[in-house]
Write an enzyme that holds these catalytic residues in place. Sequence first.
Site, PDB file in Angstrom:
ATOM      1  N   LYS A   1      37.078  45.182  23.246  1.00  0.00           N
ATOM      2  CA  LYS A   1      35.925  44.490  24.054  1.00  0.00           C
ATOM      3  C   LYS A   1      35.707  45.048  25.459  1.00  0.00           C
ATOM      4  CE  LYS A   1      35.684  39.850  25.825  1.00  0.00           C
ATOM      5  NZ  LYS A   1      36.146  38.327  25.954  1.00  0.00           N
TER       6      LYS A   1
ATOM      7  N   SER B   1      33.423  34.871  23.735  1.00  0.00           N
ATOM      8  CA  SER B   1      32.903  36.066  24.573  1.00  0.00           C
ATOM      9  C   SER B   1      33.252  37.418  23.783  1.00  0.00           C
ATOM     10  CB  SER B   1      33.181  36.070  26.140  1.00  0.00           C
ATOM     11  OG  SER B   1      34.545  36.182  26.015  1.00  0.00           O
TER      12      SER B   1
ATOM     13  N   SER C   1      37.251  32.135  23.626  1.00  0.00           N
ATOM     14  CA  SER C   1      36.691  33.385  23.541  1.00  0.00           C
ATOM     15  C   SER C   1      37.107  34.302  22.385  1.00  0.00           C
ATOM     16  CB  SER C   1      36.435  34.184  24.888  1.00  0.00           C
ATOM     17  OG  SER C   1      35.618  33.676  25.832  1.00  0.00           O
TER      18      SER C   1
END
Length: 415
Positions: A65, A135, A159
């Site tokens: 990420k 996210s 997330s």
Amino acid sequence: MNHWHWQPWSLRELVDSATTPAEAHRRSRARIAETDREIEAWVELDPPAAPTATGPLAGAPLAVKDIIDVAGLPTRCGSQLRAGATPAEADAAIVTAWRRPGAIPVGKSVTTEFAYFSPGPTRNPAALDRTPGGSSSGSAAAVAAGHVPLALGSQTAGSVTRPAAFCGVASLVLTPGRFPADGVTGLSPTLDSHGFFTAGVTDLALAWSALTGEPDPALAAARPPRLLRWTPENLEPPMQTALTSACDALRAAGATIDDFPDDQLIARATAAHPVIMAYEAARERAAELALAPQLSDQLATLLKTGANTPQHDYETARTTASKAAARLADLFSDYDAVLAPAALGPAPTGLTATGDPVLSRPWQALGLPAVGVPGLRTESGLPLGLQLIGPHQQESTLLQHGCWVESTLHPRSFN
């Protein structure tokens, strides 16, 4: 509905085969080249090389990420403020931890802006017209699309758990503080957690064993778990139906399932979460707060709210969460885990929002690990996810129960 054929890549199959790291990375690159024009899971790929690795993960391709540093790649955090970021000089501590057992980063996956709500371009591999969640949107989509068998995310609210549920893959959210956060651009030191995605829960167990050196939870002797079921009032009908049917199947296989006895505990923890998050985010991201006009409305509002939150309110929220965690610890003396929906329903249509994290907020406020169990579907085939929440720092035991739940439900279809 614009469904797209997707097939996650099993980490366990990769490790159990004679595939070399070079072959695994060729497969990863080919799959990305074939499908990422539609999925848009990636910010940047590491330049192709001849990967070599030893260890239990056998050179497994890894998505990272884009709030997590990878040496030689920029960390842009999904924000124009970081568009010109220079390559990181060193790996984040969590990337170093994953390299030790043999995982090899392929590149950086899309994140929402500073891991909050403003989405990036990523589409859901299960249905291209629907959000992949956030996210950790790119990481979940990369696993769901078969780009990589393992992907790193982070969770401050929902997330990791929510994108896994929307995209139809498995996830593990670690207890906050379980591994260092060095090299990660976070929001809330109290709430931020590492997490990762794989195709299924047995793959999570293999990855966890490789990461920690603990025995593989999937190979442990399994018994039917004792579960507390949380059924939120605002579930969408497909999720309500799937949860009821799944509980019936688990009970039939020997699980004990009782209703969660204290809805007020969850309500208090849920209410405390955004107070803690906003207050800490305003201080953690003070440099970005000073540039609020250049942020999305969502992030600017979060940071301004936190900056205006009295310290007394923050301390009260922390105390509320601490008391709720103590009460839940008492419940865990009689039960193994909480069984709950991972999201209100399937992924919402559209790419302008990432869905509601409300079903993860209480557990994140309480600082507990969570396993996302995939495999449920709506009548039209959209993924639905369950989550198991366990005691503080008991990831290995929680994964044992997650493997049992997954094996009991799969390949049943709850429509």
